[in-house]
Motif scaffolding. Structure first.
Motif, short mmCIF file in Angstrom:
data_model
loop_
_atom_site.label_atom_id
_atom_site.label_comp_id
_atom_site.label_asym_id
_atom_site.label_seq_id
_atom_site.Cartn_x
_atom_site.Cartn_y
_atom_site.Cartn_z
N PHE A 293 0.83 -1.20 0.00
CA PHE A 293 0.00 0.00 0.00
C PHE A 293 0.87 1.26 0.00
O PHE A 293 0.64 2.19 -0.78
CB PHE A 293 -0.93 -0.01 1.21
N LEU A 294 1.88 1.28 0.87
CA LEU A 294 2.75 2.46 0.96
C LEU A 294 3.55 2.65 -0.33
O LEU A 294 3.72 3.77 -0.80
CB LEU A 294 3.69 2.31 2.15
N LYS A 295 4.02 1.56 -0.89
CA LYS A 295 4.79 1.66 -2.14
C LYS A 295 3.92 2.19 -3.26
O LYS A 295 4.34 3.02 -4.07
CB LYS A 295 5.37 0.30 -2.52
N LEU A 296 2.66 1.70 -3.31
CA LEU A 296 1.75 2.15 -4.35
C LEU A 296 1.44 3.64 -4.21
O LEU A 296 1.33 4.36 -5.20
CB LEU A 296 0.46 1.34 -4.28
N GLN A 297 1.32 4.11 -2.95
CA GLN A 297 1.00 5.51 -2.72
C GLN A 297 2.20 6.44 -2.89
O GLN A 297 2.07 7.54 -3.44
CB GLN A 297 0.42 5.68 -1.30
N LEU A 298 3.36 5.99 -2.43
CA LEU A 298 4.54 6.85 -2.40
C LEU A 298 5.47 6.65 -3.58
O LEU A 298 6.05 7.62 -4.10
CB LEU A 298 5.31 6.64 -1.09
N PHE A 299 5.63 5.40 -4.02
CA PHE A 299 6.58 5.10 -5.10
C PHE A 299 5.94 4.16 -6.12
O PHE A 299 6.40 3.02 -6.32
CB PHE A 299 7.85 4.46 -4.54
N PRO A 300 4.87 4.59 -6.76
CA PRO A 300 4.21 3.70 -7.72
C PRO A 300 5.11 3.40 -8.91
O PRO A 300 5.92 4.23 -9.32
CB PRO A 300 2.97 4.51 -8.15
N ARG A 301 4.98 2.19 -9.42
CA ARG A 301 5.71 1.85 -10.64
C ARG A 301 5.00 2.52 -11.82
O ARG A 301 3.81 2.32 -12.03
CB ARG A 301 5.73 0.33 -10.83
N LYS A 302 5.74 3.31 -12.56
CA LYS A 302 5.13 4.06 -13.65
C LYS A 302 5.61 3.55 -15.00
O LYS A 302 6.78 3.23 -15.19
CB LYS A 302 5.44 5.56 -13.52
N LEU A 303 4.67 3.47 -15.91
CA LEU A 303 4.98 3.10 -17.27
C LEU A 303 5.18 4.38 -18.08
O LEU A 303 4.24 5.15 -18.28
CB LEU A 303 3.84 2.27 -17.87
N LYS A 304 6.40 4.61 -18.50
CA LYS A 304 6.71 5.84 -19.21
C LYS A 304 6.44 5.66 -20.70
O LYS A 304 7.19 4.99 -21.40
CB LYS A 304 8.17 6.23 -18.96
N THR A 305 5.36 6.25 -21.14
CA THR A 305 4.94 6.09 -22.53
C THR A 305 4.57 7.44 -23.11
O THR A 305 3.82 8.20 -22.52
CB THR A 305 3.73 5.15 -22.63
N ASP A 306 5.10 7.72 -24.28
CA ASP A 306 4.77 8.94 -25.02
C ASP A 306 3.84 8.54 -26.16
O ASP A 306 4.24 7.81 -27.07
CB ASP A 306 6.05 9.58 -25.56
N LEU A 307 2.60 9.02 -26.12
CA LEU A 307 1.64 8.62 -27.14
C LEU A 307 2.04 9.07 -28.54
O LEU A 307 1.59 8.49 -29.52
CB LEU A 307 0.25 9.17 -26.80
N THR A 308 2.88 10.11 -28.63
CA THR A 308 3.28 10.56 -29.96
C THR A 308 4.06 9.48 -30.71
O THR A 308 4.07 9.45 -31.93
CB THR A 308 4.13 11.84 -29.86
N GLU A 309 4.70 8.57 -29.95
CA GLU A 309 5.45 7.49 -30.59
C GLU A 309 4.53 6.51 -31.30
O GLU A 309 4.97 5.78 -32.19
CB GLU A 309 6.28 6.75 -29.54
N SER A 310 3.26 6.49 -30.91
CA SER A 310 2.32 5.54 -31.51
C SER A 310 1.27 6.22 -32.39
O SER A 310 0.27 5.60 -32.76
CB SER A 310 1.62 4.74 -30.41
N ASP A 311 1.50 7.49 -32.72
CA ASP A 311 0.50 8.23 -33.51
C ASP A 311 0.13 7.51 -34.80
O ASP A 311 -1.06 7.36 -35.12
CB ASP A 311 1.03 9.63 -33.84
N ALA A 312 1.12 7.07 -35.53
CA ALA A 312 0.86 6.44 -36.83
C ALA A 312 0.04 5.17 -36.67
O ALA A 312 -0.91 4.92 -37.42
CB ALA A 312 2.18 6.13 -37.54
N TRP A 313 0.41 4.36 -35.67
CA TRP A 313 -0.30 3.11 -35.44
C TRP A 313 -1.75 3.38 -35.02
O TRP A 313 -2.67 2.75 -35.51
CB TRP A 313 0.42 2.28 -34.39
N ARG A 314 -1.94 4.32 -34.10
CA ARG A 314 -3.29 4.60 -33.63
C ARG A 314 -4.16 5.15 -34.75
O ARG A 314 -5.36 4.85 -34.82
CB ARG A 314 -3.24 5.57 -32.44
N LYS A 315 -3.60 5.94 -35.63
CA LYS A 315 -4.35 6.44 -36.77
C LYS A 315 -4.71 5.30 -37.73
O LYS A 315 -5.78 5.28 -38.32
CB LYS A 315 -3.55 7.51 -37.50
N GLU A 316 -3.78 4.35 -37.85
CA GLU A 316 -4.01 3.22 -38.74
C GLU A 316 -5.16 2.35 -38.22
O GLU A 316 -5.87 1.69 -38.99
CB GLU A 316 -2.74 2.36 -38.84
N CYS A 317 -5.37 2.37 -36.92
CA CYS A 317 -6.41 1.56 -36.30
C CYS A 317 -7.70 2.36 -36.08
O CYS A 317 -8.62 1.88 -35.40
CB CYS A 317 -5.93 1.00 -34.96
#
Length: 318
Positions: A293-317
């Motif tokens: 609980f404390l780890k989730l609140q204080l030091f959550p594991r974050k997925l670093k994702t930039d949506l601009t990297e997937s722009d072409a794919w998302r448009k294709e879909c």
């Protein structure tokens, strides 16, 4: 599920899209992300749970327009809940593995399933979870909804610590979202039927907690593999009624674990603390619960994702 022919499956993968009152654009996005997978012998099954408008004509048009031939429609006339709907799709599946998605959720690239299945085979796993990108759409623009990644702890999977992985999943509820799971079809069907027979209707991903309790341990595919439309489903919605329903299904799942015959010592220990967690006060004394609980609140594991990297794919879909 159709029997294997000559010991072989007709497909490597059955993609099962479970729908109920689907939104048209989200459904199309999901289907196109599957159709455009490369290097995988795959069928797509759309199973609808008795929607007044199941978009059947539009679904057929997507397959016709793309020339995709390996598809099936399971248009149920009666609403029986997510789990029964999933079972109706899995019973028609002819793939060795099954990947389940809901409209609005879609794969994060054309090579996702090829890489994912290869990873599972290399690790010898019956089921696996990958990373999820939580997104929402506002004014026709996609944005990250939350960067917090689940499960919180992935080290047990990287270090092949089977016991800790089971404890985290079963007792600490450090689980993977349902959209980012892939599993052997026969195994998924077996556990889905067990949940349905116990009276559960909606939380199909509880089957993986049962698998972990039984010692069927999933593997971790360390890639952002699925875009999840955050905030629209049962698990991320805000309805108190839904929350109560899902908690009732959680209690039924605990009872399924308690009814297992001849549990070993570790299963007995997991069950003891899993049952204890239904009390808010008792949860404090569950080994590892406060730390998670404390780890989730204080030091959550974050997925670093930039949506601009997937722009072409998302448009294709789209």
């Amino acid at each position: 599920m159709a029997a294997k022919a000559n010991g072989r499956y007709r497909y490597e993968l059955s993609a099962v899209v479970v729908t109920y009152h689907p939104e048209s654009e989200g459904l199309r996005r999901t289907l196109l992300s599957l159709i455009r997978q490369e290097g995988v012998r795959m069928e797509i099954i759309v199973a609808d749970d008795g929607s007044e408008d199941n978009h059947e004509a539009e679904i057929r048009r997507v397959f016709d327009d793309t020339g995709f031939m390996d598809w099936k429609l399971v248009m149920n006339t009666e609403n029986k809940g997510t789990i029964r709907n999933l079972i109706s799709g899995l019973e028609q599946a002819e793939g060795e593995f099954a990947k389940v998605l809901a409209p609005g959720d879609f794969l994060a690239g054309a090579d996702v399933m090829r890489g994912w299945l290869d990873d599972m085979r290399e690790k010898g796993s019956d089921w696996s979870f990958a990373e999820t990108v939580n997104y929402c759409t506002e004014n026709s623009i996609d944005r990250i909804a939350t960067e917090t990644a689940q499960p919180v702890y992935v080290r047990p999977y990287l270090e092949k610590d089977r016991q800790r992985a089971r404890w985290n999943y079963v007792v600490l509820d450090d689980v993977a979202p349902g959209c980012c799971l892939t599993c052997r079809t026969a195994l998924q069907l077996q556990y889905a039927k067990e949940l349905a027979e116990a009276g559960n209707r909606y939380a199909e991903d509880y089957m993986y907690r049962l698998m972990m309790y039984d010692g069927i341990i999933g593997s971790y595919y360390p890639r952002a593999a699925v875009f999840y439309e955050y905030g629209t489903g049962i698990s991320t919605g805000r309805s108190r009624e839904w929350a109560n329903t899902i908690f009732e299904e959680y209690l039924r799942m605990n009872r399924l674990m308690a009814e297992r015959k001849k549990p070993d010592a570790f299963q007995q220990r997991m069950l003891k603390y899993a049952l204890q967690k239904t009390s808010a006060f008792a949860m404090i004394f569950v080994p590892g619960k406060l730390r998670r609980f404390l780890k989730l609140q204080l030091f959550p594991r974050k997925l670093k994702t930039d949506l601009t990297e997937s722009d072409a794919w998302r448009k294709e879909c789209s």
